[in-house]
Design a protein around this motif. Structure first.
Motif, PDB file in Angstrom:
ATOM      1  N   HIS A 119       0.907  -1.230  -0.313  1.00  0.00           N
ATOM      2  CA  HIS A 119       0.133  -0.006   0.102  1.00  0.00           C
ATOM      3  C   HIS A 119       0.929   1.391  -0.126  1.00  0.00           C
ATOM      4  N   HIS A 131       4.153   1.329   1.974  1.00  0.00           N
ATOM      5  CA  HIS A 131       4.459   0.450   3.082  1.00  0.00           C
ATOM      6  C   HIS A 131       3.541  -0.786   3.056  1.00  0.00           C
ATOM      7  N   ASP A 163       0.310  -3.046   4.327  1.00  0.00           N
ATOM      8  CA  ASP A 163      -0.760  -3.272   5.296  1.00  0.00           C
ATOM      9  C   ASP A 163      -0.918  -4.598   5.580  1.00  0.00           C
ATOM     10  N   ALA A 173      -1.817  -0.799   9.349  1.00  0.00           N
ATOM     11  CA  ALA A 173      -0.249  -0.218   8.928  1.00  0.00           C
ATOM     12  C   ALA A 173       0.414  -0.009  10.204  1.00  0.00           C
ATOM     13  N   HIS A 199      -6.101   1.388   7.835  1.00  0.00           N
ATOM     14  CA  HIS A 199      -6.027   1.769   6.606  1.00  0.00           C
ATOM     15  C   HIS A 199      -7.175   1.304   5.695  1.00  0.00           C
TER      16      HIS A 199
HETATM   17 ZN   LIG Z   1      -1.620   1.638   4.304  1.00  0.00          ZN
END
Ligand SMILES: [Zn+2]
Ligand SMILES: [Zn+2]
Ligand SMILES: [Zn+2]
Ligand SMILES: [Zn+2]
Lengths: 344, 281
Positions: free
Chosen positions: A296, A299, A301, A310, A319
């Protein structure tokens, strides 16, 4: 400004300000880290004795101040290292002895007037000599190269001295190096900032930088930027206002600190509004935790009971929702979406 | 010793009648202790009993009043390769005077291997990244440490020690003051290290959360080593009277709970390791 630059003493003062504005925060961050914010102040006291000796004997006061401050720096670190005697009181004796000797000796100098003393204590744009500038530039180069080369080690020792000792880093040597760097910075700063205010230029830009920095290296960068703006801005403003440059520089630095504090408070508030924290999360996601990891933005998730979590600081952010168990890059709903702004 | 002959004869550390403390008042007296590679030693005892003094004495942070300390076969006074000693101090919070990321803190653990002026090379950065990974903080590398939880900060300190690729880890109360969820992850991290045959000396006032980790238990009380044996011998010596206390320490960390969570770390290798070392199970 172009008028200012054509005036000879102003040029010299601005160059001196440029040098000290860069170097003072670089050294100062380690003093902040070691909770020794006031040690630069003490070295300024001792440097005054050096200045006085220089004026009386006809030596250059910059050289004698440097010698006095460096000797004091080494003695202070050795006292701190031995630790058995009351180090705090020993420091007080050295510092007050230094400034008292300075005041007494300077009164015996040929031009030993109170006005002369004030220049050294609070800074003046009129006092920087051409020869001084060469010395300052050389000192500034040595200080910044040394600080840069030793930065990781100075950081490690200031961060956790006991650990540094246990793993065999040369703790005493590094502390002495830092003390000598501090002494040299005090001497560079004594013309434009003054011996009583130099500590402020080492500490205040760092205090402001720490309000917005999210890492040690970004803290150094912000502090140098603030230090430069304070020193150069303070000198430039002090001429038309006809104020002592040292006090003006420090007031600019304090103003920067206040503005930064206000901005940082607003940023924190906005950050809280636009991000949702996963409540009561006592599981730690990781490679082998068994939850599906979905890329995502910048980064990953973790899909956890229908929510995308996250990692953020010491907690997890929401998220959005994700009911699937398979791999997917599908759209994510939810107001907490921050599209790749893992705030740092 | 009870070690099987297959184990290397080199000792990690060896104390002979060692007394540590200040001047003529030793806090810990007359300690004999030999630690071999692959052992996971619990140093137990009440607060103020001398176990921290023992640990700091081994690390050279306390004065050796009498006796001798040998590290990797070398007398401690002549031992200079201190990067081989991985130290995880007890810190309830990391120093918060200036901002620093987890990665910056862990990178400082690499310095003992770099000499006076060496810079971090690509391999050093990989070792730092791997150390963060081992403690489960790879995705927190760029996070400012003061925003991390207490347990996460403790793991940052473990990663910092791992970054120097030490031959022994010496930890001071790694689980003290850490909430239950984090203790669980910490225990998993330590088991992961044990399964890789990392030698560990863990100072703790409670054996509970880490019970299955240890191959050996040393009890320090009143400035002396009072007991040195296997966990089984320790349990037997404790008898029924102290069982309640152990259960109390354990209440968040039943063995079932450790196994249930989908296995943060598989547990098998640790048991195999103990087998190799000839410890009776
Ligand atoms: Zn995220
Ligand atoms: Zn998970
Ligand atoms: Zn989750
Ligand atoms: Zn968050």
């Amino acid at each position: 400004m172009s008028d200012l630059l054509t005036i000879d003493f102003m040029q010299r003062a601005l160059i001196a300000a440029l040098l000290v504005g860069t170097v003072a925060p670089m050294v100062g961050i380690f003093l902040v880290q070691r909770r020794l914010s006031l040690i630069g102040d003490g070295m300024g006291h001792v440097a005054l004795a050096g200045v006085a000796i220089g004026l009386v004997t006809g030596q250059g006061p910059v050289l004698t101040a440097l010698v006095a401050a460096v000797i004091a720096a080494v003695v202070i670190e050795l006292l701190r290292d031995r630790g058995r005697t009351n180090g705090d009181v020993a420091l007080a004796v050295i510092f007050y002895g230094g400034i008292a000797a300075g005041v007494v000796i300077i009164s015996k100098a040929p031009d030993g007037t109170p006005a002369n003393l004030t220049k050294y204590l609070f800074g003046s744009i009129l006092t920087t000599q051409r020869d001084d500038l060469y010395v300052f530039a050389a000192l500034a180069a040595v200080i910044s190269v040394t600080t840069w080369a030793l930065r990781p080690r100075l950081f490690a020792v200031a961060n956790d001295e006991e650990y540094a000792r246990a793993v065999g880093l040369p703790v005493l040597a590094l502390n002495i190096v830092l003390a000598v760097l501090t002494a040299a910075t005090v001497v560079i700063a004594m013309r434009v900032v003054g011996l009583l205010l130099i500590s402020a230029l080492m500490i205040v830009p760092n205090a402001a930088a720490q309000l917005i920095a999210r890492s040690f290296s970004s803290g150094v960068r912000w502090a140098v930027a603030f230090g430069l703006v304070s020193a150069v801005g303070g000198v430039a403003v002090s001429y038309p206002l006809n104020t002592p440059s040292g006090g003006t520089i420090v007031l600019v630095a304090v103003a920067i600190f206040i503005v930064t504090a206000a901005v940082a408070a607003i940023i924190t508030r906005v950050g809280q509004l636009r991000h949702a924290v996963a409540e009561s999360h006592d599981h730690e996601h990781g490679l082998e935790c068994g939850h599906l990891a979905v890329p995502h933005g910048d980064h990953v998730d973790y899909v956890h009971d229908g929510h995308r979590h996250a990692p953020h600081e010491g907690h997890y952010d929401e998220h959005g929702h994700d009911e699937r168990a398979g791999s997917s890059n599908g759209p994510v709903d939810g107001a907490a979406e921050t599209t790749g702004t893992r705030r740092s | 010793m009870r070690l099987a002959p297959t184990v290397a004869t080199e000792t990690v550390l060896s104390l002979r009648a060692a007394s540590f403390g200040y001047g003529d008042r030793p806090v810990l007296a007359d300690a004999d202790l030999v630690v071999h590679p692959g052992e996971v030693v619990a140093v137990l005892g009440p607060n103020g009993a001398g176990k921290s003094t023992l640990m700091k004495g081994i690390l050279g942070l306390n004065e050796l009043v009498s006796g001798s300390v040998t590290l990797f076969g070398i007398p401690s006074t002549e031992f200079h390769d201190r990067a081989r000693m991985g130290y995880v101090p007890q810190r309830h919070t990391l120093s918060a005077t200036v901002r620093a990321t987890a990665e910056e803190i862990v990178a400082s653990g690499r310095l003992p291997r770099l000499g006076w002026l060496g810079r971090m090379r690509a391999t050093d950065r990989q070792i730092v990244a791997r150390a963060l990974d081992v403690v489960g903080l790879a995705d927190r590398a760029a996070t400012e440490v003061s925003t991390l939880s207490g347990g996460q900060q403790r793991r940052v300190l473990i990663a910092r020690a791992l970054a120097s690729q030490p031959d022994v880890l010496i930890m001071d109360e790694p689980t003290a003051g850490v909430d239950a969820a984090s203790q669980h992850v910490l225990a998993a991290v330590l088991e992961r290290l044990a399964s890789r045959a990392v030698t560990m000396v863990i100072v703790t006032h409670e054996i509970g959360a880490l019970k299955r980790l240890f191959t050996r238990v040393v009890v320090v009380d009143s400035g002396r080593i009072q007991f040195d044996g296997t966990p089984q011998q320790y349990s037997t010596a404790q008898g029924g009277a102290h069982r309640d206390h152990d259960d109390h320490d354990m209440h968040h960390h039943d063995d079932d709970e450790l196994d249930s969570e989908g296995g943060v770390v598989p547990r098998g290798p640790l048991d195999q390791l103990r087998g190799h070392h000839g410890w009776s199970a």
